[in-house]
Scaffold this motif. Structure first.
Motif, PDB file in Angstrom:
ATOM      1  N   ARG A  48       0.411 -17.944   0.239  1.00 43.05           N
ATOM      2  CA  ARG A  48       0.963 -17.863  -1.353  1.00 43.05           C
ATOM      3  C   ARG A  48       1.083 -16.436  -1.610  1.00 43.05           C
ATOM      4  NH1 ARG A  48      -2.716 -18.550  -4.965  1.00 43.05           N
ATOM      5  NH2 ARG A  48      -1.294 -19.279  -6.876  1.00 43.05           N
ATOM      6  N   LEU A  69       5.313 -14.366  -1.888  1.00 47.47           N
ATOM      7  CA  LEU A  69       5.650 -14.193  -3.003  1.00 47.47           C
ATOM      8  C   LEU A  69       6.870 -13.302  -3.353  1.00 47.47           C
ATOM      9  CD1 LEU A  69       4.612 -14.710  -6.027  1.00 47.47           C
ATOM     10  CD2 LEU A  69       3.370 -12.673  -5.839  1.00 47.47           C
ATOM     11  N   SER A  94       2.868  -5.682  -9.101  1.00 46.78           N
ATOM     12  CA  SER A  94       3.223  -6.732 -10.229  1.00 46.78           C
ATOM     13  C   SER A  94       1.833  -7.648 -10.396  1.00 46.78           C
ATOM     14  CB  SER A  94       4.400  -7.654  -9.742  1.00 46.78           C
ATOM     15  OG  SER A  94       3.967  -8.384  -8.530  1.00 46.78           O
ATOM     16  N   ALA A  95       1.840  -8.199 -11.625  1.00 48.53           N
ATOM     17  CA  ALA A  95       0.676  -8.794 -12.050  1.00 48.53           C
ATOM     18  C   ALA A  95       0.472 -10.205 -11.147  1.00 48.53           C
ATOM     19  CB  ALA A  95       0.808  -9.344 -13.531  1.00 48.53           C
ATOM     20  N   PRO A  96       1.583 -10.930 -10.946  1.00 49.88           N
ATOM     21  CA  PRO A  96       1.505 -12.158 -10.237  1.00 49.88           C
ATOM     22  C   PRO A  96       0.977 -11.893  -8.678  1.00 49.88           C
ATOM     23  CG  PRO A  96       3.532 -12.165 -11.067  1.00 49.88           C
ATOM     24  CD  PRO A  96       2.743 -10.880 -11.433  1.00 49.88           C
ATOM     25  N   SER A  97       1.589 -10.775  -7.980  1.00 49.31           N
ATOM     26  CA  SER A  97       1.154 -10.269  -6.666  1.00 49.31           C
ATOM     27  C   SER A  97      -0.429 -10.057  -7.010  1.00 49.31           C
ATOM     28  CB  SER A  97       1.931  -9.041  -6.449  1.00 49.31           C
ATOM     29  OG  SER A  97       1.459  -8.623  -5.232  1.00 49.31           O
ATOM     30  N   LYS A  98      -0.723  -9.252  -7.871  1.00 51.14           N
ATOM     31  CA  LYS A  98      -2.246  -8.783  -7.900  1.00 51.14           C
ATOM     32  C   LYS A  98      -3.298 -10.089  -8.228  1.00 51.14           C
ATOM     33  CE  LYS A  98      -1.952  -4.231  -9.440  1.00 51.14           C
ATOM     34  NZ  LYS A  98      -2.824  -3.685  -8.406  1.00 51.14           N
ATOM     35  N   MET A  99      -2.596 -11.212  -9.092  1.00 49.29           N
ATOM     36  CA  MET A  99      -3.590 -12.118  -9.321  1.00 49.29           C
ATOM     37  C   MET A  99      -3.684 -13.018  -7.868  1.00 49.29           C
ATOM     38  SD  MET A  99      -2.638 -15.466 -11.624  1.00 49.29           S
ATOM     39  CE  MET A  99      -1.248 -15.951 -10.683  1.00 49.29           C
ATOM     40  N   ARG A 100      -2.458 -13.119  -7.170  1.00 46.36           N
ATOM     41  CA  ARG A 100      -2.811 -13.839  -5.740  1.00 46.36           C
ATOM     42  C   ARG A 100      -3.714 -12.994  -4.737  1.00 46.36           C
ATOM     43  NH1 ARG A 100       2.941 -17.429  -4.732  1.00 46.36           N
ATOM     44  NH2 ARG A 100       2.790 -18.291  -6.836  1.00 46.36           N
ATOM     45  N   HIS A 111      -7.095 -13.933  -5.539  1.00 41.48           N
ATOM     46  CA  HIS A 111      -7.274 -15.454  -5.314  1.00 41.48           C
ATOM     47  C   HIS A 111      -7.679 -15.334  -3.847  1.00 41.48           C
ATOM     48  CE1 HIS A 111      -4.963 -17.010  -8.665  1.00 41.48           C
ATOM     49  NE2 HIS A 111      -5.883 -16.705  -9.187  1.00 41.48           N
TER      50      HIS A 111
END
Length: 308
Positions: A266, A270, A276-282, A285
Motif C-alpha cells: 500500500r 501509492l 504528502s499526507a496520504p503517504s505519511k498516513m500509510r 500504518h
C-alpha cells in the motif's frame, strides 16, 4: 529548607518520566520481550523450564544494557535531538537532565548490566551483550550522519536480543540461534524504513542520512520495503522447518507475513511524494503493522513450540 511532600512526589515522578525517556522504555521493553523468546527456546531445547531465576537474571541484565545503550545514544545525539520535533522534548535537549547525569546512568547500566550477565548467566552472554552495545554506539550511531548504510549496519546489533536470550539459557551459540537472529534482522528494514519515511523532514533537519532523506523520490526505499517484507515470509517459517514450532505457527506466520506485506505494498505503490499526507498516513500504518507483527509472531512461536 525541606520541600513539601507533594513537591517531592512531583519531582520524583518527573525524574522517573525522564529516565523512561532517556532509556527508551518502549524500545527496551520490546528488546526484553524478544530476549525472553530466545531464552524460552534455549531452555526448551535443553529440556529445562523457562520459568527460572535464570530468566529473571537474563531479562534484567539485557534490559539494563539496553537502557544504558539508549541513554548513551541520547548523550551522543543530544544536539541532533534538539533540531528534530520528535526528539526535541527529550530530557537532554530541554535541559531537564545534564549530560553528566545521563552519561553516568548510561555507563553504569550498560557496563553494570554486562557484568551482571557475565556473573549470573554466563560469560558468553555478558560479552555478546556488551559487544552489541559497543557496535550500536561506535558503528551505527555515527554512521547515521554519514551514509544510509547505517540501517544495514544497525540491523546487526538490533537482531541480537533473541540470540542473547538463547545464550543466557544455553551458554553457547547454536544453529537455532540464527533463526531468531534472521527474523529480527529482516523485520527491522520495513520497520525502520517506515519510521524514516514518516519522519523524513525531521531526519533531514538533524542531518540523519536515512535512505528517504538521501533519495527524495522514495523509490529505493519502497523497493527495499517490498524486498524485505517478501523475504520475511520464508524467513519467519524457519522455526517450523527447524522443528522449533508446529503447524499452527506455520499458518500463523504466513498470515502475519502477508498482512505485513499488504501494508508495505500500500505504501510502495501509492506514487505520491513522501511528504504528502496520504503517504505519511500509510507509512504510519506500516510502522504500526511492524510493531504488532513481531510480538504476535513470537507469542505464536512460543505457544506452538515443539519440544525436541
Amino acid at each position: 529548607m525541606t520541600l513539601p511532600l507533594s513537591d517531592l512526589r512531583t519531582r520524583a515522578t518527573s525524574l522517573l518520566r525522564d529516565y523512561a525517556e532517556l532509556t527508551k522504555l518502549r524500545v527496551t521493553s520490546l528488546i526484553v520481550m524478544t530476549a525472553w523468546c530466545g531464552y524460552f527456546f534455549g531452555a526448551h531445547k535443553a529440556g529445562n523450564s523457562w520459568l527460572s531465576w535464570g530468566l529473571l537474571h537474563s531479562l534484567l541484565g539485557i534490559g539494563l544494557v539496553s537502557s544504558g545503550t539508549a541513554a548513551l545514544n541520547e548523550v551522543m545525539e543530544h544536539e541532533v535531538d534538539s533540531k528534530m520535533r520528535r526528539t526535541a522534548l527529550r530530557p537532554l535537549p530541554t535541559g531537564r537532565m545534564t549530560l553528566l547525569h545521563a552519561s553516568v546512568v548510561g555507563v553504569l547500566a550498560a557496563v553494570g548490566g554486562s557484568v551482571y550477565l557475565g556473573l549470573y548467566t554466563n560469560p558468553l552472554t555478558g560479552f555478546l551483550t556488551f559487544l552489541t552495545s559497543v557496535v550500536y554506539l561506535a558503528a551505527y550511531t555515527p554512521l547515521k550522519h554519514l551514509s544510509p548504510i547505517c540501517t544495514f549496519v544497525g540491523a546487526f546489533p538490533g537482531a541480537m536480543p533473541g540470540v542473547l536470550g538463547w545464550t543466557a539459557a544455553r551458554g553457547r551459540l547454536e544453529w537455532d540461534t540464527l533463526v531468531l537472529f534472521a527474523i529480527l534482522f529482516v523485520w527491522q528494514f520495513p520497520h525502520f524504513f517506515s519510521i524514516a519515511w514518516l519522519y523524513r523532514e525531521d531526519y533531514a533537519k538533524g542531518g540523519v542520512k536515512m535512505l528517504p532523506v538521501v533519495e527524495e523520490d522514495g523509490r529505493s526505499t519502497a523497493r527495499r520495503i517490498l524486498m524485505y517484507s517478501v523475504a520475511l515470509i520464508p524467513v519467519s517459517l524457519l522455526p517450523n522447518l527447524m522443528g522449533m514450532a508446529g503447524r499452527v505457527y506455520f499458518v500463523g506466520a504466513v498470515v502475519l507475513g502477508f498482512a505485513l506485506l499488504y501494508f508495505g505494498v500500500r505504501l510502495a505503490f501509492l506514487n505520491l511524494p513522501l511528504a504528502s499526507a496520504p503517504s505519511k498516513m500509510r507509512a504510519r500504518h506500516l510502522l504500526q503493522a511492524t510493531v504488532i507483527y513481531l510480538p504476535l509472531l513470537f507469542a505464536l512461536m512460543m505457544s506452538n513450540s515443539v519440544r525436541p
